[in-house]
Design an enzyme around this catalytic site. Structure first.
Site, mmCIF file in Angstrom:
data_model
loop_
_atom_site.group_PDB
_atom_site.id
_atom_site.type_symbol
_atom_site.label_atom_id
_atom_site.label_comp_id
_atom_site.label_asym_id
_atom_site.label_seq_id
_atom_site.Cartn_x
_atom_site.Cartn_y
_atom_site.Cartn_z
ATOM 1 N N TYR A 15 37.257 62.773 29.748
ATOM 2 C CA TYR A 15 37.714 61.850 28.793
ATOM 3 C C TYR A 15 38.891 62.729 28.408
ATOM 4 C CZ TYR A 15 33.164 59.457 28.228
ATOM 5 O OH TYR A 15 32.029 58.559 28.198
ATOM 6 N N TYR A 143 27.216 50.967 23.976
ATOM 7 C CA TYR A 143 27.677 51.950 24.960
ATOM 8 C C TYR A 143 26.463 52.239 25.898
ATOM 9 C CZ TYR A 143 29.016 56.124 27.449
ATOM 10 O OH TYR A 143 29.322 57.053 28.491
ATOM 11 N N ASP A 236 17.879 50.903 25.541
ATOM 12 C CA ASP A 236 18.733 52.298 25.952
ATOM 13 C C ASP A 236 18.359 53.274 24.675
ATOM 14 O OD1 ASP A 236 20.404 54.350 26.654
ATOM 15 O OD2 ASP A 236 22.002 53.103 27.133
ATOM 16 N N LYS A 265 19.661 61.910 26.959
ATOM 17 C CA LYS A 265 20.271 63.358 26.392
ATOM 18 C C LYS A 265 19.215 64.216 26.064
ATOM 19 C CE LYS A 265 24.719 61.363 25.739
ATOM 20 N NZ LYS A 265 24.592 59.844 25.986
HETATM 21 C C1 LIG Z 1 25.423 59.087 26.952
HETATM 22 C C2 LIG Z 1 24.637 57.787 26.849
HETATM 23 C C3 LIG Z 1 24.454 57.152 28.122
HETATM 24 C C4 LIG Z 1 25.071 57.673 29.550
HETATM 25 O O1 LIG Z 1 24.432 59.061 29.620
HETATM 26 P P1 LIG Z 1 25.207 59.829 30.678
HETATM 27 O O2 LIG Z 1 24.245 61.007 31.052
HETATM 28 O O3 LIG Z 1 26.447 60.260 30.078
HETATM 29 O O4 LIG Z 1 25.503 58.921 32.239
HETATM 30 C C5 LIG Z 1 23.881 55.814 28.243
HETATM 31 N N1 LIG Z 1 23.611 55.235 27.088
HETATM 32 C C6 LIG Z 1 23.492 55.843 25.934
HETATM 33 C C7 LIG Z 1 22.973 54.896 24.828
HETATM 34 C C8 LIG Z 1 24.342 57.013 25.506
HETATM 35 O O5 LIG Z 1 24.567 57.574 24.616
#
Ligand SMILES: *Cc1c(COP(=O)(O)O)cnc(C)c1O
Length: 419
Positions: A15, A143, A236, A265
């Protein structure tokens, strides 16, 4: 090493407009909630490295698990082979996720785990004979990652989405319902669209799209709408899962069982890249058949990476052996109290806190570089984006270091809004 090989000239940063961005700070070490720079300065980390280092940096339990596993077996392919760390982690995930979520597919990044979730949801419909369901519904402000399929379900006003529009599939990205009548309209929308395989949502907090909060009633309403329409719900939890909101998952907090949940994460406490797509039993059963073509065709090279799984097991064990969720709840109270002075000031739109997330939303930020530089001068690592300045610290951040972070935000933001 020559000066050329030591310089950053061969690295392409994420980014980043490489020509105009502030030069990156070189980091030589981490410990606790601190980042050590090559010039000897230490920054208190308010972001926990993109929300990963939930137990702080260099937690001895995680490093020991990593070392022990490395000595025995760093990795073997999961095609035709299995190992204890992956079995243990899948069992642990079944235990901490709500309802009958219990079957885990491992990958190495959040985006890929979301793509796997999308493939699982669509193929489960197809395996059951409904082949029209090939599209997804997601929400403005959402996202889900940076790969092509996950960008297509992000907010279309997002810079990245716009930039890559010609490459992306056309998905249904709709406003997030705010009340009962919106929920009724959303339920109707799902009934009217028989091409929808699944609804994707970040439960309770939309993270990278702007740290927007919404109520558990909305999530419960979305669950009901999906059930009525025979559409799967993908939660997610890559950002909100694993303690960030003061519970092991946001869905548990909301009393909702999604059909698929993604986690990544904080999964290894920020030590190894690892992601999990956890699926409910009835969905898994749609793949469990005598037909070879009913199998899930996905296979990351590093699926079930043994080092990652071993560290993730140690990380999840820390939620039992240390008072992690209590620490998050204490952090929530402290963030709310210490960010409160900014509320209502001219130029400040909102101050909001949920779990270990503290957000100050400004009218606008037009000199991002000035703001970032001011934080570094104050000895803290805080990364504003869009119109927000936020904290997502390690859950273990000592209360005086948390105060240093909130003080820095109060002072820097106050200076900034008065310019
Ligand atoms: C960071 C994130 C992703 C993507 O994860 P990466 O390991 O960067 O590919 C997907 N969904 C959410 C909600 C995120 O915070």
């Amino acid at each position: 090493m020559s000066d050329t090989t030591r310089s950053a000239h061969h690295v392409w940063l994420p980014y980043t407009q490489m020509k105009t961005a502030l030069p990156p700070l070189e980091v030589t070490a981490t410990h606790g909630s601190r980042i050590v720079l090559s010039d000897g300065r230490e920054l208190i980390d308010g972001i926990s490295s993109w929300w990963t280092a939930c137990h702080g940096y260099n937690h001895p339990a995680l490093l020991t698990a990593l070392q022990k596993q490395a000595e025995r077996m760093p990795h073997v392919m999961l095609g035709g082979l299995i190992h204890e760390p992956a079995k243990e982690l899948a069992a642990r995930l079944a235990a901490i996720t709500p309802g009958d979520l219990g079957r885990t597919f491992f990958s190495e990044s959040g985006s890929v785990s979301v793509e796997v979730a999308m493939k699982v949801a669509a193929q489960a419909h197809w395996n059951r004979g409904d082949t029209k369901r090939t599209r997804f519904v997601s929400f403005l402000g959402g996202y889900h990652g940076d790969t092509l399929a996950t960008m297509a379900v992000a907010d279309p006003e997002e810079g990245m989405h716009k930039l890559y529009r010609g490459l992306l599939r056309d998905e249904h990205v709709v406003p997030l319902p705010k009340n009962d009548s919106d929920l009724i309209r959303f339920a109707e929308f799902l009934q009217e669209h028989d091409d929808v395989a699944a609804v994707l949502i970040e439960p309770l907090v939309q993270g990278a799209g702007g740290m927007r909060f919404f109520s558990k009633k909305i999530l419960q309403g979305l669950r009901a709408a999906c059930d009525d329409a025979g559409v799967f719900l993908i939660a997610d939890e890559i950002f909100v899962g694993l303690g960030r909101l003061g519970a092991m998952t946001a869905c548990e907090k909301a009393g909702v069982v999604p059909d698929v949940m993604t986690l990544s994460k904080a999964l290894t406490g920020g030590v190894c890249p690892l992601a999990a797509t956890v699926v409910r039993e009835p969905l898994f059963e749609a793949f469990y058949s005598d037909h070879a073509e009913h199998a899930l065709m996905h296979g990351p090279t590093y699926s079930g990476h043994a080092l990652g799984c071993a560290v993730a097991n140690a990380s999840l064990a820390l939620f039992e052996s240390e008072p992690r969720l209590e620490q998050v709840r204490a952090m929530e109270a402290q963030l709310a109290e210490e960010l409160e002075p900014l509320r209502g000031l001219r130029g400040i739109i909102d101050v909001r806190v949920h779990g270990a997330i503290g957000v100050v939303q400004l009218e606008s930020i037009d000199d991002m570089a000035a703001l970032k530089t001011a934080f570094i001068k104050r000895g803290v690592w805080v990364r504003p984006f869009r119109d927000i300045v936020y904290l997502t610290p390690a859950y273990t951040t000592p209360s005086e270091e948390l105060s240093a972070l909130t003080e820095a935000i109060c002072e820097v933001v106050d200076d900034y809004r008065k310019r």
